[in-house]
Design a protein around this motif. Sequence first.
Motif, PDB file in Angstrom:
ATOM      1  N   LEU A 232      48.695  71.233  71.379  1.00 27.08           N
ATOM      2  CA  LEU A 232      47.439  70.301  70.662  1.00 27.08           C
ATOM      3  C   LEU A 232      46.125  70.970  71.097  1.00 27.08           C
ATOM      4  CD1 LEU A 232      48.806  66.999  70.108  1.00 27.08           C
ATOM      5  CD2 LEU A 232      48.789  68.781  68.440  1.00 27.08           C
ATOM      6  N   ALA A 233      46.068  71.072  72.504  1.00 25.35           N
ATOM      7  CA  ALA A 233      44.767  71.316  73.236  1.00 25.35           C
ATOM      8  C   ALA A 233      44.590  73.115  72.749  1.00 25.35           C
ATOM      9  CB  ALA A 233      44.869  71.280  74.756  1.00 25.35           C
ATOM     10  N   ALA A 234      45.836  73.772  72.476  1.00 27.27           N
ATOM     11  CA  ALA A 234      45.606  75.106  72.378  1.00 27.27           C
ATOM     12  C   ALA A 234      45.284  75.367  70.659  1.00 27.27           C
ATOM     13  CB  ALA A 234      46.865  75.903  72.422  1.00 27.27           C
ATOM     14  N   GLY A 235      45.024  74.298  69.889  1.00 30.83           N
ATOM     15  CA  GLY A 235      44.681  74.316  68.593  1.00 30.83           C
ATOM     16  C   GLY A 235      45.540  74.213  67.626  1.00 30.83           C
ATOM     17  N   HIS A 236      46.868  73.975  67.775  1.00 31.53           N
ATOM     18  CA  HIS A 236      47.773  73.625  67.027  1.00 31.53           C
ATOM     19  C   HIS A 236      47.788  72.350  66.247  1.00 31.53           C
ATOM     20  CE1 HIS A 236      50.014  77.246  67.358  1.00 31.53           C
ATOM     21  NE2 HIS A 236      50.047  77.096  68.799  1.00 31.53           N
ATOM     22  N   ALA A 237      47.942  72.168  64.834  1.00 32.07           N
ATOM     23  CA  ALA A 237      48.077  70.874  64.222  1.00 32.07           C
ATOM     24  C   ALA A 237      49.107  70.084  64.543  1.00 32.07           C
ATOM     25  CB  ALA A 237      48.020  71.070  62.663  1.00 32.07           C
ATOM     26  N   GLU A 238      49.218  68.617  64.599  1.00 30.13           N
ATOM     27  CA  GLU A 238      50.173  67.655  64.961  1.00 30.13           C
ATOM     28  C   GLU A 238      51.369  68.100  64.177  1.00 30.13           C
ATOM     29  OE1 GLU A 238      48.930  63.759  65.183  1.00 30.13           O
ATOM     30  OE2 GLU A 238      47.229  63.974  66.342  1.00 30.13           O
ATOM     31  N   ASP A 239      51.277  68.177  62.769  1.00 27.24           N
ATOM     32  CA  ASP A 239      52.323  68.335  61.975  1.00 27.24           C
ATOM     33  C   ASP A 239      53.048  69.660  62.350  1.00 27.24           C
ATOM     34  OD1 ASP A 239      50.448  70.065  61.149  1.00 27.24           O
ATOM     35  OD2 ASP A 239      50.951  69.825  58.924  1.00 27.24           O
ATOM     36  N   ALA A 240      52.392  70.733  62.704  1.00 35.40           N
ATOM     37  CA  ALA A 240      52.857  71.860  63.434  1.00 35.40           C
ATOM     38  C   ALA A 240      53.716  71.708  64.697  1.00 35.40           C
ATOM     39  CB  ALA A 240      51.884  73.150  63.321  1.00 35.40           C
ATOM     40  N   VAL A 241      53.198  71.160  65.402  1.00 38.88           N
ATOM     41  CA  VAL A 241      53.848  70.793  66.897  1.00 38.88           C
ATOM     42  C   VAL A 241      55.062  69.901  66.665  1.00 38.88           C
ATOM     43  CG1 VAL A 241      53.683  69.969  69.124  1.00 38.88           C
ATOM     44  CG2 VAL A 241      51.796  71.301  67.983  1.00 38.88           C
ATOM     45  N   ALA A 242      54.873  69.071  65.575  1.00 34.80           N
ATOM     46  CA  ALA A 242      55.949  68.236  65.426  1.00 34.80           C
ATOM     47  C   ALA A 242      57.208  68.849  64.751  1.00 34.80           C
ATOM     48  CB  ALA A 242      55.696  67.103  64.380  1.00 34.80           C
ATOM     49  N   ARG A 243      57.097  70.305  64.457  1.00 31.52           N
ATOM     50  CA  ARG A 243      58.486  71.078  64.250  1.00 31.52           C
ATOM     51  C   ARG A 243      59.211  71.453  65.104  1.00 31.52           C
ATOM     52  NH1 ARG A 243      57.356  75.942  62.212  1.00 31.52           N
ATOM     53  NH2 ARG A 243      59.475  76.086  61.257  1.00 31.52           N
ATOM     54  N   ILE A 244      58.804  71.260  66.339  1.00 31.29           N
ATOM     55  CA  ILE A 244      59.750  71.814  67.474  1.00 31.29           C
ATOM     56  C   ILE A 244      60.567  70.704  67.853  1.00 31.29           C
ATOM     57  CG2 ILE A 244      59.548  72.248  69.881  1.00 31.29           C
ATOM     58  CD1 ILE A 244      56.444  72.938  69.823  1.00 31.29           C
ATOM     59  N   ARG A 245      61.825  71.439  67.703  1.00 25.96           N
ATOM     60  CA  ARG A 245      63.019  70.401  68.127  1.00 25.96           C
ATOM     61  C   ARG A 245      63.045  70.338  69.531  1.00 25.96           C
ATOM     62  NH1 ARG A 245      66.279  70.716  63.302  1.00 25.96           N
ATOM     63  NH2 ARG A 245      64.981  71.548  61.648  1.00 25.96           N
TER      64      ARG A 245
ATOM     65  N   GLU B 289      55.151  80.714  61.639  1.00 26.86           N
ATOM     66  CA  GLU B 289      55.890  79.502  60.887  1.00 26.86           C
ATOM     67  C   GLU B 289      57.383  80.096  61.008  1.00 26.86           C
ATOM     68  OE1 GLU B 289      54.085  79.440  57.162  1.00 26.86           O
ATOM     69  OE2 GLU B 289      52.239  78.473  57.646  1.00 26.86           O
ATOM     70  N   CYS B 290      58.050  80.302  62.142  1.00 34.99           N
ATOM     71  CA  CYS B 290      59.597  80.454  62.136  1.00 34.99           C
ATOM     72  C   CYS B 290      60.190  79.385  61.658  1.00 34.99           C
ATOM     73  CB  CYS B 290      59.804  80.748  63.771  1.00 34.99           C
ATOM     74  SG  CYS B 290      59.062  82.221  64.404  1.00 34.99           S
ATOM     75  N   PHE B 291      61.414  79.520  61.272  1.00 37.67           N
ATOM     76  CA  PHE B 291      62.244  78.697  60.398  1.00 37.67           C
ATOM     77  C   PHE B 291      62.783  77.681  61.170  1.00 37.67           C
ATOM     78  CE2 PHE B 291      65.678  81.120  61.168  1.00 37.67           C
ATOM     79  CZ  PHE B 291      66.789  80.453  61.493  1.00 37.67           C
ATOM     80  N   TYR B 292      62.901  78.015  62.601  1.00 35.79           N
ATOM     81  CA  TYR B 292      63.376  77.158  63.686  1.00 35.79           C
ATOM     82  C   TYR B 292      62.546  77.286  64.985  1.00 35.79           C
ATOM     83  CZ  TYR B 292      66.226  74.679  67.254  1.00 35.79           C
ATOM     84  OH  TYR B 292      66.836  74.318  68.284  1.00 35.79           O
ATOM     85  N   VAL B 293      62.196  76.262  65.619  1.00 34.41           N
ATOM     86  CA  VAL B 293      61.296  76.300  66.821  1.00 34.41           C
ATOM     87  C   VAL B 293      61.984  75.147  67.751  1.00 34.41           C
ATOM     88  CG1 VAL B 293      59.286  76.439  68.012  1.00 34.41           C
ATOM     89  CG2 VAL B 293      59.355  77.191  65.712  1.00 34.41           C
ATOM     90  N   GLY B 294      62.532  75.568  68.835  1.00 32.81           N
ATOM     91  CA  GLY B 294      63.228  74.483  69.727  1.00 32.81           C
ATOM     92  C   GLY B 294      62.822  74.933  71.097  1.00 32.81           C
ATOM     93  N   ALA B 295      62.744  73.752  71.991  1.00 29.57           N
ATOM     94  CA  ALA B 295      62.494  73.724  73.558  1.00 29.57           C
ATOM     95  C   ALA B 295      63.359  72.857  74.204  1.00 29.57           C
ATOM     96  CB  ALA B 295      60.962  73.729  73.523  1.00 29.57           C
TER      97      ALA B 295
END
Length: 241
Positions: free
Chosen positions: A182-195, A161-167
């Motif tokens: 998503l296939a690795a098990g992350h929730a959609e709302d978590a993946v949506a945090r990636i900038r 839950e890092c405060f910023y995640v960008g790629a």
Amino acid sequence: MRLALLSALNAERAARRAAVVVTDLATTAQRLVRAADVAADPLAEPIAEALRSGKSGTVATEAGPAFLTVQVPPVRLVVIGAVHVSQALAPMATLAGFDVTIVDPRTAFATPERFPGVTVLAEWPDVALARVGLDRFTAVAALTHDPKVDDPGLDAALRAECFYVGALGSRKTHAARVARLLAAGHAEDAVARIRAPIGLDIGAVSPAEIAVSVLGEVVGALRRKPTRAEKDGAAAAPAAR
């Protein structure tokens, strides 16, 4: 300061968790407000603002003035990829007060000579980041364009839950990345945090310009006041800071 309060404050410091000591200036009574408890506190708004700014100071309350002593862990920026953008970003971020770490298993790129003055870990991200210990006061920027290197770093950043995640990468590249996470098990709302694409939309072209846009986005994620929509989303995901 009472010994019990000092011990509790030191425990928060050791765990890299933010906290505020509230001192009633009329009575000198003190209490500790942990970051996780801010929303339920009578002084939630000024305490939250103090944590965002990282600055101590006096605030007015219904009971009279109070002094907020802010303890915030040193903020870190972990950059996945010892690339040209990283070379420009590292000194900029250091000047801005971030503790910078470069992670890249490619030993030809991850060298102290290319990144003077910052920590360089020539290891795979899953190994390096387990040792670094990511948390909510860490930003992670994945810049290699190589899923074998970027994905483990993004996976670890989301779980921490890092405060910023960008790629770095195009929308097409990011769509494939999202599918993998998503296939690795992350929730959609978590993946949506990636900038992604990473950085502020300033039309950046050169590595240095991209670095400026990334740093600006990181600082914004750390300091700016969240919008109402972001606050509403906090019910599904804990606050980043």
